[in-house]
Design a protein around this motif. Structure first.
Motif, PDB file in Angstrom:
ATOM      1  N   ASN A   5       1.692 -31.147 -32.886  1.00 53.94           N
ATOM      2  CA  ASN A   5       2.641 -30.207 -33.489  1.00 53.94           C
ATOM      3  C   ASN A   5       2.183 -28.770 -33.344  1.00 53.94           C
ATOM      4  OD1 ASN A   5       5.055 -30.535 -34.670  1.00 53.94           O
ATOM      5  ND2 ASN A   5       4.225 -31.696 -36.416  1.00 53.94           N
ATOM      6  N   LYS A   6       0.898 -28.554 -33.726  1.00 57.99           N
ATOM      7  CA  LYS A   6       0.335 -27.197 -33.674  1.00 57.99           C
ATOM      8  C   LYS A   6       0.328 -26.642 -32.258  1.00 57.99           C
ATOM      9  CE  LYS A   6      -2.995 -26.391 -37.349  1.00 57.99           C
ATOM     10  NZ  LYS A   6      -4.348 -25.942 -37.612  1.00 57.99           N
ATOM     11  N   LEU A   7       0.127 -27.547 -31.276  1.00 60.21           N
ATOM     12  CA  LEU A   7      -0.012 -27.092 -29.883  1.00 60.21           C
ATOM     13  C   LEU A   7       1.314 -27.140 -29.123  1.00 60.21           C
ATOM     14  CD1 LEU A   7      -3.310 -29.028 -29.015  1.00 60.21           C
ATOM     15  CD2 LEU A   7      -3.098 -26.638 -29.692  1.00 60.21           C
ATOM     16  N   SER A   8       2.394 -27.487 -29.830  1.00 62.11           N
ATOM     17  CA  SER A   8       3.721 -27.645 -29.208  1.00 62.11           C
ATOM     18  C   SER A   8       3.689 -28.642 -28.051  1.00 62.11           C
ATOM     19  CB  SER A   8       4.271 -26.305 -28.693  1.00 62.11           C
ATOM     20  OG  SER A   8       4.243 -25.363 -29.695  1.00 62.11           O
ATOM     21  N   ILE A   9       2.958 -29.744 -28.254  1.00 58.52           N
ATOM     22  CA  ILE A   9       2.915 -30.801 -27.238  1.00 58.52           C
ATOM     23  C   ILE A   9       3.975 -31.847 -27.610  1.00 58.52           C
ATOM     24  CG2 ILE A   9       1.467 -32.749 -26.436  1.00 58.52           C
ATOM     25  CD1 ILE A   9      -0.889 -30.814 -26.487  1.00 58.52           C
ATOM     26  N   PRO A  10       4.851 -32.223 -26.666  1.00 60.73           N
ATOM     27  CA  PRO A  10       5.934 -33.153 -27.017  1.00 60.73           C
ATOM     28  C   PRO A  10       5.403 -34.531 -27.427  1.00 60.73           C
ATOM     29  CG  PRO A  10       5.902 -32.707 -24.642  1.00 60.73           C
ATOM     30  CD  PRO A  10       4.892 -31.800 -25.256  1.00 60.73           C
TER      31      PRO A  10
END
Ligand SMILES: C[S@@+](CC[C@H](N)C(=O)[O-])C[C@H]1O[C@@H](n2cnc3c(N)ncnc32)[C@H](O)[C@@H]1O
Length: 365
Positions: free
Chosen positions: A57-62
């Motif tokens: 979530n924090k890293l915007s990883i799907p």
């Protein structure tokens, strides 16, 4: 007759070779972690361990990449950058293991906004511009007219490429500055005595001045000049009311005079012949020992296993190969350093082992 290798030895040897083939996976996974910002995300979780979902979530990883992220984190845990705790969540048939990650001291060196961050160094050293010339190393060994594998691959030496390719040059200077910041902190705490009594210091090939700034902070009476190639110091103006000045030039031509010359991570980039030329220029720039003059070198002194100062053989061997591929330089043992000093006309030197795999060498004439 061909030697028969026991199956057990054969399998161990296979593992050994495989680990060497795939050593680059450690480097590239580390680079990926820094690019994604994983160390910052794990460290900035308010002291709490972080789950994969929170991390993604924090890293915007799907969410489709969460299992891949788990595999990357598993390797980074194995490499000592994080630790992992498993806890049980849910109950009955719905019970499952949840992995929670915590930082280690190793990953604290990878935080972006830290004065001991090596992240810019990770990104620059593992840039394609530096990694691709390794493919030319074999070819280079069979030639005698090209100074480095870097030059075979890029058609120019490292200082030409850092000048021509401005964004790579900036990344290189940031990498050097990140190391200088860490070293500056260590020098200020562990070997500031080396600089005591000096009124002026020229940091030759001093990059964008990070080391000078760090030492100047600890020693407010010293006047610093940061000397580097003109395009490196272009646009840098004097700081601290003129106490830190920037001068562009070529150290093979001229070095501004001072009580001491500082050469950090510079001589290992050059051949013995060029080091003697640089050291002679330094000698012209500083007074003799009885008048307080000295040259201060921060570089590696290769040690053997038998030495009481033996630190990390692998780190030393890696750096020696690195400077061999990128530059005409080398990492030197004490005997090799001593010969350079004698050939350049110096009488005495003192090695201070205060910086881990690197040392501070004071040289006098
Ligand atoms: C490995 S970097 C070290 C920078 C800095 N001393 C440090 O440790 O952070 C080597 C430096 O040498 C500089 N350099 C290369 N050739 C030079 C020359 N002929 N005269 C002055 N500086 C030079 C480069 O621009 C670069 O900043």
């Amino acid at each position: 007759m061909e030697r028969v290798i026991e199956s057990k030895d054969l399998l161990e040897a296979q593992s050994h070779v495989w680990n060497h083939i795939f050593n680059f996976i450690n480097s590239m996974s580390l680079k990926c972690a820094v690019e994604l910002g994983i160390p910052d995300a794990v460290h900035s979780n308010g002291g709490r361990p972080i789950s994969l979902c929170e991390l993604a979530n924090k890293l915007s990883i799907p969410s489709t990449r969460i299992d891949h992220l788990r595999r990357l984190m598993r390797l980074l845990v194995h490499s000592g950058f994080f630790t992992c705790q498993k806890i049980k969540k849910g109950d009955g048939d719905g019970e499952r293991d949840v992995e929670l990650f915590l930082p280690t001291v190793n990953s604290s060196l990878l935080l972006k906004e830290s004065d001991v961050s090596v992240s810019p160094f990770v990104l620059n050293m593992l840039d394609r511009i530096f990694t691709l010339p390794w493919h030319s190393l074999g070819e280079w060994f069979r030639q005698s007219n090209v100074p480095t594998a870097f030059e075979i691959f890029h058609g120019d030496h490292i200082w030409g490429v850092t000048k021509q390719n401005a964004s790579f040059g900036d990344s290189f200077n940031e990498a050097m500055a990140s190391d200088a910041s860490l070293v500056g902190k260590l020098v200020a705490s562990a070997c500031i005595d080396t600089f005591c009594g000096l009124q002026s210091v020229v940091d030759v090939a001093g990059g964008t001045g990070t080391l000078a700034r760090a030492i100047a902070k600890a020693l407010p009476q010293v006047q610093f000049t940061v000397f580097d190639l003109p395009h490196v110091v272009e646009g840098l103006t004097s700081e601290e009311n003129g106490r830190i000045a920037f001068v562009g030039g070529d150290m093979f031509e001229y070095i501004p005079p001072a009580d001491a010359i500082l050469l950090k991570w510079t001589l290992h980039d050059w051949s013995d012949e060029d080091c003697v030329k640089i050291l002679k220029r330094c000698k012209d720039a500083v007074p003799p020992k009885e008048k307080g003059g000295k040259v201060i070198i921060i570089d590696m002194v290769m040690t053997s296993r038998e030495s009481e100062h033996f630190k990390s053989e692998e780190t030393q061997l890696f750096f020696d190969m690195l400077v061999m591929v990128l530059t005409p330089g080398k990492e030197r043992n004490e005997k090799e350093w001593s010969k350079l000093f004698t050939d350049a006309g110096y009488k005495e030197y003192k090695i201070v082992n205060a910086l881990g795999v690197r040392s501070v060498i004071e040289v006098y004439y």
